[in-house]
Design an enzyme around this catalytic site. Structure first.
Site, PDB file in Angstrom:
ATOM      1  N   ASP A  86       0.833  -1.200   0.000  1.00 29.58           N
ATOM      2  CA  ASP A  86       0.000   0.000   0.000  1.00 29.58           C
ATOM      3  C   ASP A  86       0.867   1.249   0.000  1.00 29.58           C
ATOM      4  O   ASP A  86       2.045   1.214   0.370  1.00 29.58           O
ATOM      5  CB  ASP A  86      -0.958   0.001   1.191  1.00 29.58           C
ATOM      6  N   GLU A 151       0.074  -0.867   5.998  1.00 28.29           N
ATOM      7  CA  GLU A 151       1.149  -0.234   6.760  1.00 28.29           C
ATOM      8  C   GLU A 151       0.961   1.279   6.839  1.00 28.29           C
ATOM      9  O   GLU A 151       1.293   1.909   7.844  1.00 28.29           O
ATOM     10  CB  GLU A 151       2.506  -0.568   6.130  1.00 28.29           C
TER      11      GLU A 151
END
Length: 476
Positions: A86, A151
């Site tokens: 991500d 994250e």
């Protein structure tokens, strides 16, 4: 390993990486949920293409985790590789020279959101793994891959997975490639990460917005009230005014401070090329390294309230919200800091306002014992390719999952191929392609050396542990 791999396959590698970077896997924005899944599925397909017999897309209440296992290599050590697919939102878009999800090469640098944090580094490890496969597509050691998609937004899918199935962390070492060199030509390993306490502060002073001509001078302004509270949380000299915040801080050791003083540092260049401002702020009686590595911070990331569109609208805002964060250092814990933040804001709230503090996500700081033999193996790889061992530094940033990666007792290696000026979380994020090509060779060499020596390192660690010499990897 074949040291010509990256050069020989460069065109293909660039096509693959550009494809990965083109997926706008912005985990914080619900509109990109499908894109995050696309990125996870891209990784899954790529790992299958590398010959991994086990590839799972593991679901949860957020973005999925990708888990893969290499073909088993009996008698060889196991390496756990972590990364995240991500990325941060690309705003402000008008400051990008080229589109954030249209990867573009300029002057030997690849520009795209995620180029350095962390897609480019994840891809570097995948290609290092490919580079050491033998003619039968077998690696020299056992490799387990775990890639998450939260994250950057603080999701819990990977945490829940590892707490439920801690055996997934069973390895001889864990490798996290989400960091940077200290400087060009100066590889680094990290001895500590700061923790994070991310929160929203919402203020309401009225039931509705009011006309500033009719009620200006008597009606409490929600945006003004919020700004005054924020201004009182940190002094102009950089002192955070949250009672008790500094009391738990464990200062860096004298050895660390001496090491930092020996590092080459050009403050003017740091200000000009990395900070890109006109002055450095913060506690002037502390060094730059102490301010960014060893002390807590308080930052305001955004404020929403009132009218911010084109033209004019004369209203007194009834409510306003700010996104803020504190970076935490060894000795501090996110739960205690979040409570201290709430108490401090409550004490600063005037009688006419209602204030709510919502903790969004966070994690404790981490300290790593870099004396484990696995770090010496990595140094051999750095020396072989860069001609220099890694310097030992701290990081100002946070990777919340790191403590969980060491649940089995394996050493967690924090390193990376980025450079300090890569522009993480900023417009025009980039990755120097030289770092990518040399990184493939460095980590390929590390895989081979760890296959040869990693088992002996684990045995030495087990003996040391049984002799009473304990090591710490995890939250302070």
């Amino acid at each position: 390993m074949d040291t010509t791999f990256a050069k020989r396959e460069q065109n293909r590698l660039m096509r693959e990486l550009n494809e990965f970077l083109s997926i706008p896997s912005i985990s914080a924005l619900p509109a990109h949920t499908r894109d995050c899944r696309r990125a996870a599925e891209w990784l899954g397909a790529h790992l299958r293409g590398l010959g991994c017999p086990v590839v799972n897309i593991i679901e949860g209440p957020g973005h999925p985790v990708v888990w893969a296992e290499s073909p088993p290599v009996p008698g060889k050590p196991t390496l756990l590789i972590y990364g995240h697919y991500d990325v941060q939102p690309p705003d402000p878009l008008d400051e990008w020279i080229t589109e954030p999800f249209t990867p573009t090469v300029r002057d030997g640098r690849l520009y795209a959101r995620g180029a350095a944090d962390d897609k480019g580094q994840v891809y570097c490890l995948l290609k290092a793994y490919e580079a050491v496969l033998d003619a039968g597509r077998l690696p020299p050691l056992n490799v387990h891959f775990i890639f998450e998609g939260e994250e950057e937004c603080g999701g819990r899918v990977i945490f829940d997975l590892l707490h439920k199935e801690p055996e997934r962390t069973r390895a001889d070492a864990a490798l996290v490639c989400d960091m940077s060199y200290y400087a060009p030509g100066w590889p680094a390993v990290y001895t500590a990460l700061r923790g994070l306490c991310y929160a929203e502060i919402s203020v309401r002073t009225l039931e509705r917005d009011l006309h500033s001509g009719t009620y200006g001078g008597v009606a409490p302004n929600g945006l003004e009230t919020l700004v005054r509270i924020l201004g009182k949380l940190k002094s102009e000299t950089g002192e955070i005014r949250i009672p008790g915040l500094y009391e738990a801080v464990e200062p860096p050791t004298r050895e660390e401070l001496d090491t930092w003083k020996r590092l080459p540092f050009d403050q003017e260049r740091f200000l000009r090329e990395e900070v890109t401002g006109k002055a450095l702020t913060g506690l002037a009686d502390r060094s730059v390294y102490e301010r960014v590595w060893a002390l807590p911070t308080f930052e305001i990331h955004g404020i929403k309230g009132g009218f911010i569109g084109d033209g004019a609208k004369t209203v007194i805002p009834a409510q306003a919200t700010a996104k803020v964060s504190l970076r935490l250092v060894p000795g501090q814990q996110v739960e205690e800091v979040s409570r201290a933040l709430q108490r401090a804001i409550a004490a600063l709230t005037p009688a006419w306002a209602e204030v709510k503090v919502s903790l969004q996500h966070g994690g404790d700081p981490v300290q790593v014992d870099v004396n484990d033999p696995a770090f010496e193996i990595l140094n051999e790889a750095f020396e072989a390719v860069e001609g220099r061992r890694a310097v030992q530094v701290r990081a100002g940033g946070s990777i919340p999952i790191v403590p969980e990666l060491g649940l089995s007792g394996a050493p967690v290696i924090l390193t990376g191929i980025g450079l300090p000026d890569d522009g993480l979380h900023s417009p025009n994020e980039k990755l120097d392609l030289r770092q990518l090509w040399s990184g493939i060779e460095i980590f390929g060499r590390f895989f081979e050396l760890f296959a040869e020596k990693g088992g002996k390192a684990a045995a030495a660690r087990a003996y040391s542990s049984s002799s009473g010499d304990t090591r710490l990897i995890g939250p302070e």
